[in-house]
Design a protein around this motif. Structure first.
Motif, PDB file in Angstrom:
ATOM      1  N   LEU A  47       6.613   0.561  -4.276  1.00 30.73           N
ATOM      2  CA  LEU A  47       6.981  -0.366  -3.203  1.00 30.73           C
ATOM      3  C   LEU A  47       7.926   0.307  -2.207  1.00 30.73           C
ATOM      4  O   LEU A  47       7.802   0.121  -0.995  1.00 30.73           O
ATOM      5  CB  LEU A  47       7.647  -1.602  -3.799  1.00 30.73           C
ATOM      6  N   PHE A  48       8.850   1.119  -2.741  1.00 28.29           N
ATOM      7  CA  PHE A  48       9.799   1.817  -1.873  1.00 28.29           C
ATOM      8  C   PHE A  48       9.062   2.717  -0.882  1.00 28.29           C
ATOM      9  O   PHE A  48       9.317   2.694   0.323  1.00 28.29           O
ATOM     10  CB  PHE A  48      10.754   2.633  -2.745  1.00 28.29           C
ATOM     11  N   TYR A  49       8.100   3.500  -1.396  1.00 30.86           N
ATOM     12  CA  TYR A  49       7.333   4.384  -0.507  1.00 30.86           C
ATOM     13  C   TYR A  49       6.564   3.580   0.536  1.00 30.86           C
ATOM     14  O   TYR A  49       6.537   3.938   1.711  1.00 30.86           O
ATOM     15  CB  TYR A  49       6.337   5.205  -1.331  1.00 30.86           C
ATOM     16  N   ILE A  50       5.933   2.483   0.072  1.00 31.55           N
ATOM     17  CA  ILE A  50       5.111   1.711   1.006  1.00 31.55           C
ATOM     18  C   ILE A  50       5.977   1.145   2.124  1.00 31.55           C
ATOM     19  O   ILE A  50       5.568   1.110   3.281  1.00 31.55           O
ATOM     20  CB  ILE A  50       4.380   0.574   0.248  1.00 31.55           C
ATOM     21  N   SER A  51       7.226   0.763   1.784  1.00 33.99           N
ATOM     22  CA  SER A  51       8.056   0.209   2.848  1.00 33.99           C
ATOM     23  C   SER A  51       8.511   1.289   3.820  1.00 33.99           C
ATOM     24  O   SER A  51       8.871   0.978   4.950  1.00 33.99           O
ATOM     25  CB  SER A  51       9.257  -0.530   2.265  1.00 33.99           C
ATOM     26  N   LEU A  52       8.474   2.561   3.399  1.00 34.58           N
ATOM     27  CA  LEU A  52       8.773   3.631   4.360  1.00 34.58           C
ATOM     28  C   LEU A  52       7.701   3.725   5.430  1.00 34.58           C
ATOM     29  O   LEU A  52       7.933   4.215   6.527  1.00 34.58           O
ATOM     30  CB  LEU A  52       8.859   4.992   3.647  1.00 34.58           C
TER      31      LEU A  52
END
Lengths: 126, 497, 95
Positions: A47-52
């Motif tokens: 999720l962290f990567y996707i929000s980047l």
């Protein structure tokens, strides 16, 4: 101040999720719960990567009616960043693979000791 | 052909691994020569690469011919090339050795064992050769998954040891992935060279500091550095002998390579040393790890467990050398990686041979072993000398450089730690050698005659030759250590040192 | 022990949050991640790979080597499961 929080609170939520997973991994005495914690941890990283990848005002990274058009000009700010999505496709696969191997090892442990509680396994090992 | 050597080194073990299950379906016996063939090809191309790097400098190999920051590229400099040679040579030796050992320990799983074996070698090579941060993560996971399953098929306690490794290893890999994400969020790039170019402007940001710390924590878990070593001793003890002989020398060394790469290529040495002075922290951790690992090793009665704690101690040396961050210290660290790969390989192979003959690894059962297995125990003695640091073995030279580095950094405590740990090494290896060489079996009075004839009962030739080759490797690395340093390791040291 | 673990986890989480403080904000179109490497993927996907879906073009072309690694991970996991569980089922039946 409010802007500062609004721009970052999603990262913080993912970090809290990660920490829930990490806490389960190192504290829970049931091995299946450890595996579930592992999954929460990895999902939070995804999720962290996707929000980047997100861009305000951007849409899905797929061009519409692009074939056959000459001199196609694409405005970068209209499409969100596709690279983190690709990385996470790979990371999801890695996560599933780790889960599979971990569960297979749990099956072996269960066959040997008849339980998945860490305390009981350690007692039986003595 | 030589232009394509970088990809051959990865793709050959990978493709051969895909075919291995089919081949095993036809005939089980075909798997062993098949694995040997693939690793031999890989080893030959790694030597070609080393030669090319020595002659022409750094190799850049673009995959799919995309320009570096957009596509993935291999970047092979002296450090990579050296690591590639070490990995392929050690895994070739272990592959030769594995035949009898695996037939004894896991007879019904040979086909799948060799498949995973090749995949694990592929994983190690992929980590070392790649020039892309995310690609390293993917291959790290291939190597780890293969490692988890290979450990789990060991003895009674192996599955639980392996599960603890899964939990710790996944935390480590996830920290690595997370820190790559942090770096990506402020640089927008994943290519190591590109990141290294962009980072100096960002050295004051919180993001980079966090990324660096978590990357070191993740790699440290994989490397089994002292406070994060808890998984390693059990995992290496309970794994099948051939597996611990493959993983103990290589997995930790590959992680050590990554640590050198991150400290001195991705981040500039100035950042590690001046801006946050993380390096002194690393060397203190390393020093404590050396002592703790050695002391725990003394307490063990099981040879494999003793060697596993010794791995923790030796990783401490490497971390200490990296943390010293000067010319001698880093030279010592890299030389120690070479030395450790051969030494731990040799010692674990010997331990596997003893398990093969005696059925166990308890040191108290080793009586008369020098007479029963003279060649094996000679190799063991050479390995022990190398760990203690007696010339002309390689261990002497790497420790010498580490001590010189400590003196140059004015860290006299580290000099003391290094010398004291040699004494500790003497204690635990001397105990084994004393039991095996000098302690006589109690005379058996029920039989006639005062002396019991000891029959030479060596391990089979496919196990004995690899053991002797690694022992020879230790001696050669020691004798030619100045050549190795001047030809290869000299180029690894950053210019600013 | 639980308290120690909780404090450890809170420290790690606090450090990670400290790291996000000067990260580019969510959805910032001028962040380095959307300025440095990714524009080429968006602009030249048709020209260089003839694929309108950029995720596909990166997955299978620009970073196809990663995808090879990904499939290898799956293969490794499958083989690992066979290695771990093979044989033990048969043994149980004989019991």
């Amino acid at each position: 101040m409010i802007d500062f929080i609004i721009e970052r609170y999603n990262f913080w939520i993912y970090i809290i999720l990660m920490m829930i997973g990490l806490y389960a991994m190192i504290t829970k005495r049931n091995l299946v719960k450890k595996v579930i914690g592992m999954n929460i941890f990895q999902t939070a990283i995804i999720l962290f990567y996707i929000s980047l990848a997100s861009k305000r005002g951007g849409t899905l990274p797929i061009l519409e009616h692009a074939h056959g058009e000459e001199n196609l000009t694409v405005d970068v700010s209209n499409y969100i960043n596709p690279l983190p999505h690709v990385l996470m496709l790979t990371a999801i696969v890695v996560m599933v693979a780790t889960l599979g191997v971990a569960l297979a090892i749990l099956i072996l442990i269960y066959r040997k000791y008849g339980t998945l509680e860490e305390d009981e396994i350690l007692k039986k090992m003595q | 052909m030589t232009d394509q050597a970088p990809i051959i080194i990865i793709i050959i073990p990978l493709m051969f691994a895909l075919i291995t299950p089919l081949l095993g379906w036809i005939r089980k016996n075909l798997c062993y020569p098949w694995v040997l063939l693939s690793i031999t090809i890989s080893a030959l191309s790694s030597f070609i690469i080393l030669r090319t790097v020595l002659l022409r400098g750094v190799i850049h190999y673009r995959l799919g011919n995309w320009d570096p920051p957009w596509g993935i590229e291999y970047v092979i400099d002296h450090l990579n090339a050296l690591m590639l040679v070490i990995i392929t040579v050690i895994s070739l030796i272990v592959a030769v050795y594995s035949k009898k050992s695996i037939q004894r320990e896991i007879p019904d799983k040979i086909v799948y064992f060799y498949t995973i074996f090749l995949l694990q070698v592929t994983g190690y090579l992929g980590i070392v050769i790649s020039g892309d941060l995310f690609n390293i993560y993917v291959f790290l996971e291939i190597a780890s998954l293969a490692g988890y399953s290979l450990i789990a098929i060991g003895d009674e306690r192996a599955p639980y040891a392996s599960f603890r490794y899964v939990v710790m290893g996944t935390i480590g890999a996830s920290f690595y992935l997370l820190s790559v994400g942090y770096i990506y969020s402020v640089t927008g790039s994943l290519n190591i060279a590109d990141v290294a170019r962009l980072l100096p402007d960002l050295y004051n940001s919180n993001v980079i500091l966090t990324a660096l710390v978590f990357m070191f924590a993740g790699i440290g878990i994989k490397m089994a550095v002292f406070p994060m070593h808890a998984w390693a001793p059990n995992a290496y003890t309970h794994a099948p002998s051939a597996v611990s002989a493959l993983m103990a020398p290589l997995m930790t060394k590959v992680a050590a390579y990554l640590m050198i790469r991150v400290s001195f290529t991705v981040f500039k040495p100035e950042f590690i040393i001046d801006v946050i002075s993380l390096n002194s922290f690393i060397s203190w951790i390393g020093a404590v790890g050396v002592l703790v690992g050695s002391i725990f090793a003394i307490a063990q009665n099981n040879l494999k467990k003793m060697l596993s704690y010794s791995v923790v101690a030796q990783i401490g040396y490497i971390a200490l050398g990296i943390g010293l961050a000067n010319n001698y210290g880093l030279t010592g660290a890299v030389l120690h990686i070479v030395n450790e790969a051969f030494t731990k390989g040799c010692l674990f192979l010997v331990a596997g041979g003893i398990v093969y003959r005696l059925g166990g690894c308890n040191i108290n059962d080793f009586k008369n072993l020098f007479r029963k297995m003279p060649f094996t125990m000679t190799a063991f003695t050479i390995g022990a000398f190398s760990l203690i640091g007696i010339p002309p073995t390689c261990g002497f030279f790497s420790k010498l450089y580490l001590i010189l580095g400590s003196i140059e950094a004015d860290q006299w405590i580290f000099v003391g730690v290094l010398l004291f740990s040699s004494i500790l090494n003497v204690i635990y290896f001397f105990r084994v050698i004393q039991v095996a060489a000098f302690e006589k079996q109690m005379p058996d009075h029920s039989r006639e005659g005062p002396y019991e004839a000891v029959v030479i009962d060596e391990v089979p030739l496919t196990m004995l030759i690899p053991i002797q080759v690694t022992a020879l490797g230790i001696l050669l690395c020691g004798i030619f250590s100045t050549e190795i340093i001047s030809a290869v390791i000299k180029h690894v040291i950053p210019v600013s040192f | 022990m639980k308290i120690v673990n909780l404090i450890l986890v809170l420290c790690i989480g606090g450090f990670l949050i400290y790291g996000t403080l000067d990260m580019p904000g969510w959805g910032d179109p001028d962040s380095p991640a959307s300025k440095h490497v990714s524009p080429r993927y968006i602009q030249k996907t048709i020209e260089e790979t003839a694929t309108p879906n950029m995720v596909t073009s990166i997955l299978a072309d620009y970073r196809g080597y990663d995808t090879m690694g990904e499939t290898t991970v799956i293969f490794t996991a499958g083989m690992a499961c066979i290695l771990l569980l093979h044989g033990s089922i048969r043994k149980n039946r004989n019991d």
